[in-house]
Design a protein around this motif. Sequence first.
Motif, PDB file in Angstrom:
ATOM      1  N   LEU A 154     -13.199  -1.578   5.410  1.00  0.00           N
ATOM      2  CA  LEU A 154     -12.605  -0.782   6.626  1.00  0.00           C
ATOM      3  C   LEU A 154     -11.204  -0.310   6.799  1.00  0.00           C
ATOM      4  O   LEU A 154     -10.649   0.316   7.197  1.00  0.00           O
ATOM      5  CB  LEU A 154     -13.633  -0.180   6.977  1.00  0.00           C
ATOM      6  CG  LEU A 154     -14.172   1.060   6.940  1.00  0.00           C
ATOM      7  CD1 LEU A 154     -14.181   2.160   5.408  1.00  0.00           C
ATOM      8  CD2 LEU A 154     -15.792   1.411   7.481  1.00  0.00           C
ATOM      9  N   ALA A 155     -11.079  -1.997   7.164  1.00  0.00           N
ATOM     10  CA  ALA A 155      -9.671  -1.994   8.303  1.00  0.00           C
ATOM     11  C   ALA A 155      -8.280  -1.530   7.259  1.00  0.00           C
ATOM     12  O   ALA A 155      -7.519  -1.385   7.568  1.00  0.00           O
ATOM     13  CB  ALA A 155      -9.574  -3.140   8.753  1.00  0.00           C
ATOM     14  N   ALA A 156      -8.808  -2.674   5.859  1.00  0.00           N
ATOM     15  CA  ALA A 156      -7.822  -2.502   5.082  1.00  0.00           C
ATOM     16  C   ALA A 156      -7.574  -0.507   4.543  1.00  0.00           C
ATOM     17  O   ALA A 156      -6.315  -0.509   4.605  1.00  0.00           O
ATOM     18  CB  ALA A 156      -8.032  -2.843   3.889  1.00  0.00           C
ATOM     19  N   ILE A 157      -8.426  -0.125   4.236  1.00  0.00           N
ATOM     20  CA  ILE A 157      -8.174   1.252   4.359  1.00  0.00           C
ATOM     21  C   ILE A 157      -7.553   2.074   5.232  1.00  0.00           C
ATOM     22  O   ILE A 157      -6.143   2.459   4.511  1.00  0.00           O
ATOM     23  CB  ILE A 157     -10.038   1.805   4.675  1.00  0.00           C
ATOM     24  CG1 ILE A 157     -10.717   1.649   2.879  1.00  0.00           C
ATOM     25  CG2 ILE A 157      -9.013   3.864   3.331  1.00  0.00           C
ATOM     26  CD1 ILE A 157     -11.413   2.421   2.530  1.00  0.00           C
ATOM     27  N   GLU A 158      -7.741   2.236   6.686  1.00  0.00           N
ATOM     28  CA  GLU A 158      -6.787   2.553   7.303  1.00  0.00           C
ATOM     29  C   GLU A 158      -5.611   2.397   7.645  1.00  0.00           C
ATOM     30  O   GLU A 158      -4.542   2.727   7.454  1.00  0.00           O
ATOM     31  CB  GLU A 158      -7.768   2.399   8.854  1.00  0.00           C
ATOM     32  CG  GLU A 158      -9.065   3.279   8.376  1.00  0.00           C
ATOM     33  CD  GLU A 158      -9.740   3.168   9.821  1.00  0.00           C
ATOM     34  OE1 GLU A 158      -8.889   2.534  11.070  1.00  0.00           O
ATOM     35  OE2 GLU A 158     -10.635   3.473   9.842  1.00  0.00           O
ATOM     36  N   ILE A 159      -5.239   0.976   6.783  1.00  0.00           N
ATOM     37  CA  ILE A 159      -3.925   0.589   7.309  1.00  0.00           C
ATOM     38  C   ILE A 159      -3.304   0.414   6.060  1.00  0.00           C
ATOM     39  O   ILE A 159      -1.770   1.266   6.282  1.00  0.00           O
ATOM     40  CB  ILE A 159      -4.010  -1.141   7.548  1.00  0.00           C
ATOM     41  CG1 ILE A 159      -3.979  -1.423   9.248  1.00  0.00           C
ATOM     42  CG2 ILE A 159      -2.528  -1.751   7.755  1.00  0.00           C
ATOM     43  CD1 ILE A 159      -5.027  -3.169   9.255  1.00  0.00           C
ATOM     44  N   GLY A 160      -4.053   0.674   4.900  1.00  0.00           N
ATOM     45  CA  GLY A 160      -3.229   1.092   3.633  1.00  0.00           C
ATOM     46  C   GLY A 160      -2.513   2.661   4.092  1.00  0.00           C
ATOM     47  O   GLY A 160      -1.628   3.377   3.382  1.00  0.00           O
ATOM     48  N   LYS A 161      -3.656   3.180   4.672  1.00  0.00           N
ATOM     49  CA  LYS A 161      -3.578   4.800   4.836  1.00  0.00           C
ATOM     50  C   LYS A 161      -1.784   4.893   5.632  1.00  0.00           C
ATOM     51  O   LYS A 161      -0.981   5.599   5.568  1.00  0.00           O
ATOM     52  CB  LYS A 161      -4.315   5.636   5.438  1.00  0.00           C
ATOM     53  CG  LYS A 161      -5.316   5.969   3.550  1.00  0.00           C
ATOM     54  CD  LYS A 161      -4.870   6.346   2.952  1.00  0.00           C
ATOM     55  CE  LYS A 161      -4.630   7.472   3.062  1.00  0.00           C
ATOM     56  NZ  LYS A 161      -3.879   8.331   1.501  1.00  0.00           N
ATOM     57  N   ALA A 162      -2.319   4.504   6.718  1.00  0.00           N
ATOM     58  CA  ALA A 162      -1.388   4.416   7.772  1.00  0.00           C
ATOM     59  C   ALA A 162       0.330   3.736   7.275  1.00  0.00           C
ATOM     60  O   ALA A 162       0.907   4.426   7.907  1.00  0.00           O
ATOM     61  CB  ALA A 162      -1.960   3.716   8.875  1.00  0.00           C
ATOM     62  N   LEU A 163       0.465   2.768   6.343  1.00  0.00           N
ATOM     63  CA  LEU A 163       1.345   2.503   6.047  1.00  0.00           C
ATOM     64  C   LEU A 163       2.127   4.117   4.753  1.00  0.00           C
ATOM     65  O   LEU A 163       3.000   3.478   4.218  1.00  0.00           O
ATOM     66  CB  LEU A 163       1.374   1.306   4.677  1.00  0.00           C
ATOM     67  CG  LEU A 163       0.963  -0.293   6.166  1.00  0.00           C
ATOM     68  CD1 LEU A 163       0.698  -1.114   5.494  1.00  0.00           C
ATOM     69  CD2 LEU A 163       2.326  -0.086   6.851  1.00  0.00           C
ATOM     70  N   GLY A 164       0.703   4.837   4.637  1.00  0.00           N
ATOM     71  CA  GLY A 164       1.562   5.224   3.349  1.00  0.00           C
ATOM     72  C   GLY A 164       1.396   4.660   2.278  1.00  0.00           C
ATOM     73  O   GLY A 164       1.318   5.597   1.184  1.00  0.00           O
ATOM     74  N   ALA A 165       0.415   4.989   1.917  1.00  0.00           N
ATOM     75  CA  ALA A 165      -0.365   3.854   0.523  1.00  0.00           C
ATOM     76  C   ALA A 165      -1.285   4.615  -0.212  1.00  0.00           C
ATOM     77  O   ALA A 165      -1.861   5.718   0.607  1.00  0.00           O
ATOM     78  CB  ALA A 165      -0.958   2.765   0.451  1.00  0.00           C
ATOM     79  N   ARG A 166      -1.518   4.926  -1.480  1.00  0.00           N
ATOM     80  CA  ARG A 166      -2.699   5.051  -2.019  1.00  0.00           C
ATOM     81  C   ARG A 166      -3.813   4.308  -2.368  1.00  0.00           C
ATOM     82  O   ARG A 166      -3.382   3.516  -2.334  1.00  0.00           O
ATOM     83  CB  ARG A 166      -2.260   6.233  -3.495  1.00  0.00           C
ATOM     84  CG  ARG A 166      -3.343   6.682  -4.260  1.00  0.00           C
ATOM     85  CD  ARG A 166      -2.678   6.907  -5.509  1.00  0.00           C
ATOM     86  NE  ARG A 166      -3.442   8.131  -6.006  1.00  0.00           N
ATOM     87  CZ  ARG A 166      -3.382   7.678  -7.476  1.00  0.00           C
ATOM     88  NH1 ARG A 166      -3.169   6.884  -8.312  1.00  0.00           N
ATOM     89  NH2 ARG A 166      -4.900   9.017  -8.018  1.00  0.00           N
ATOM     90  N   VAL A 167      -4.573   4.970  -1.537  1.00  0.00           N
ATOM     91  CA  VAL A 167      -5.515   3.471  -1.824  1.00  0.00           C
ATOM     92  C   VAL A 167      -6.841   4.190  -1.907  1.00  0.00           C
ATOM     93  O   VAL A 167      -7.646   5.272  -2.695  1.00  0.00           O
ATOM     94  CB  VAL A 167      -6.757   3.894   0.021  1.00  0.00           C
ATOM     95  CG1 VAL A 167      -7.159   2.296   0.247  1.00  0.00           C
ATOM     96  CG2 VAL A 167      -4.680   3.565   0.424  1.00  0.00           C
ATOM     97  N   ILE A 168      -7.514   3.525  -3.236  1.00  0.00           N
ATOM     98  CA  ILE A 168      -8.585   3.312  -3.648  1.00  0.00           C
ATOM     99  C   ILE A 168      -9.255   2.361  -3.776  1.00  0.00           C
ATOM    100  O   ILE A 168      -9.267   0.318  -3.503  1.00  0.00           O
ATOM    101  CB  ILE A 168      -8.023   2.485  -5.388  1.00  0.00           C
ATOM    102  CG1 ILE A 168      -7.248   3.394  -5.285  1.00  0.00           C
ATOM    103  CG2 ILE A 168      -9.564   3.184  -6.099  1.00  0.00           C
ATOM    104  CD1 ILE A 168      -6.716   2.748  -7.228  1.00  0.00           C
ATOM    105  N   ALA A 169     -10.922   2.674  -3.245  1.00  0.00           N
ATOM    106  CA  ALA A 169     -11.494   2.611  -2.465  1.00  0.00           C
ATOM    107  C   ALA A 169     -12.581   1.924  -3.424  1.00  0.00           C
ATOM    108  O   ALA A 169     -13.097   2.329  -4.001  1.00  0.00           O
ATOM    109  CB  ALA A 169     -12.368   2.817  -0.782  1.00  0.00           C
ATOM    110  N   ALA A 170     -12.813   0.605  -3.819  1.00  0.00           N
ATOM    111  CA  ALA A 170     -14.598   0.046  -4.236  1.00  0.00           C
ATOM    112  C   ALA A 170     -15.814  -0.541  -3.747  1.00  0.00           C
ATOM    113  O   ALA A 170     -15.069  -1.528  -2.783  1.00  0.00           O
ATOM    114  CB  ALA A 170     -13.409  -0.786  -5.168  1.00  0.00           C
ATOM    115  N   ALA A 171     -16.687  -0.028  -3.835  1.00  0.00           N
ATOM    116  CA  ALA A 171     -18.072  -0.617  -3.184  1.00  0.00           C
ATOM    117  C   ALA A 171     -19.188  -0.450  -4.002  1.00  0.00           C
ATOM    118  O   ALA A 171     -19.483   0.082  -4.930  1.00  0.00           O
ATOM    119  CB  ALA A 171     -17.826   0.031  -1.531  1.00  0.00           C
ATOM    120  N   SER A 172     -19.855  -0.683  -3.735  1.00  0.00           N
ATOM    121  CA  SER A 172     -21.313  -1.258  -4.156  1.00  0.00           C
ATOM    122  C   SER A 172     -22.349   0.101  -4.574  1.00  0.00           C
ATOM    123  O   SER A 172     -23.471  -0.184  -5.017  1.00  0.00           O
ATOM    124  CB  SER A 172     -22.241  -2.401  -3.483  1.00  0.00           C
ATOM    125  OG  SER A 172     -22.951  -2.912  -2.763  1.00  0.00           O
TER     126      SER A 172
END
Length: 324
Positions: A154-172
């Motif tokens: 979840l931290a990676a999602i928020e940091i990815g967005k803060a850096l301006g990336a398009r974020v794909i989340a994969a979970a179960s």
Amino acid sequence: MKALLCRQHGMPDTLVYEEIEDPAPQAGEVVVDVRAAGVNFPDVLIIQNKYQAKPALPFSPGAEFSGVVSAVGAGVTDRKIGDRVIGSVTYGAFAEKVKLAAARTIPMPDGLDFERGAAFLLTYGTSYHALVDRGVLTAGETLLVLGAAGGVGLAAIEIGKALGARVIAAASSAEKLQVCREHGADEFIDYSSEDLRERLRAITGGRGPDVIYDPVGGSYAEPAFRSIAWRGRYLVIGFANGEIPKLPLNLALLKGASIVGVFWGQYTQLEPAGFLADVNRMFEWIAEGKLNPHISARFALADGARALEHLLARRATGKVIVLP
Ligand SMILES: NC(=O)c1ccc[n+]([C@@H]2O[C@H](COP(=O)([O-])OP(=O)(O)OC[C@H]3O[C@@H](n4cnc5c(N)ncnc54)[C@H](OP(=O)(O)O)[C@@H]3O)[C@@H](O)[C@H]2O)c1
């Protein structure tokens, strides 16, 4: 003080809650009265003797905390009794008091309270070091996060967005992906029911993700790496699944891709200036509302074993904390 102790290696139910002697600070050290401690997957590994660090028995697990300085050792000038701090240790935070080098404590910023302060340093520190320093993720790139609803995920999602990336989340599960949506992810893959490669092809128009953040390992690693974009970076974070995957190296050749190891604990020891710069940038992001540690469960210190079982049962989203 009371502490949760590992007296013999084993699963969380072998931990005991006991009265032990209060720690006293040596020169250069402080003692912090713990207000909250964050639970992390390495805690469940260290009590089973499966982690890189192998402390002598007995010891308390617990690698991050928030609290108030209650004693200072000789020579400590930049911390005083009453300071509100956060900090990380390899172990020892599942206790009413923790002793550590004063230099390893960080003043708690206004944007965090004790609970969120205990849920910040290790997961956000790892994901920032991984994405910025090791993965060099840039604005406009695509980031795939596996185990995306977990602590580091979840931290990676928020940091990815803060850096301006398009974020794909994969979970179960759909519930876990909903949490990822609330924390800013753009695209979603339920890998318990959907084919990871097919979905990545569809979402990225066949190009694949530029950066893959993998804290899970196991059977997701190879299909994810086969999908990576040209010049992609595959970040090896951990193996929550229990199995360390083996990747055919020809795949790295074919994509001109890199497999990049990430070891945040070692980074903080070997490159402390870089670590503090990361934390200060993230404090700015907290003030701007870009980072928002998510706490999904709270346990009393006496019930700390249940907090670890909660993680092992794959029930946690974001962070679980323990309260003395
Ligand atoms: N390299 C570093 O510096 C560093 C630093 C911190 C943590 N780590 C590592 O990162 C990993 C994640 O840590 P975390 O604290 O974020 O843990 P966490 O909150 O428990 O998240 C782990 C995620 O892994 C997935 N998972 C898949 N199989 C699992 C299984 N058998 N048991 C438990 N979870 C499983 C779960 O998501 P789904 O159910 O959605 O699959 C879960 O949300 C761990 O391996 C940890 O050791 C590495």
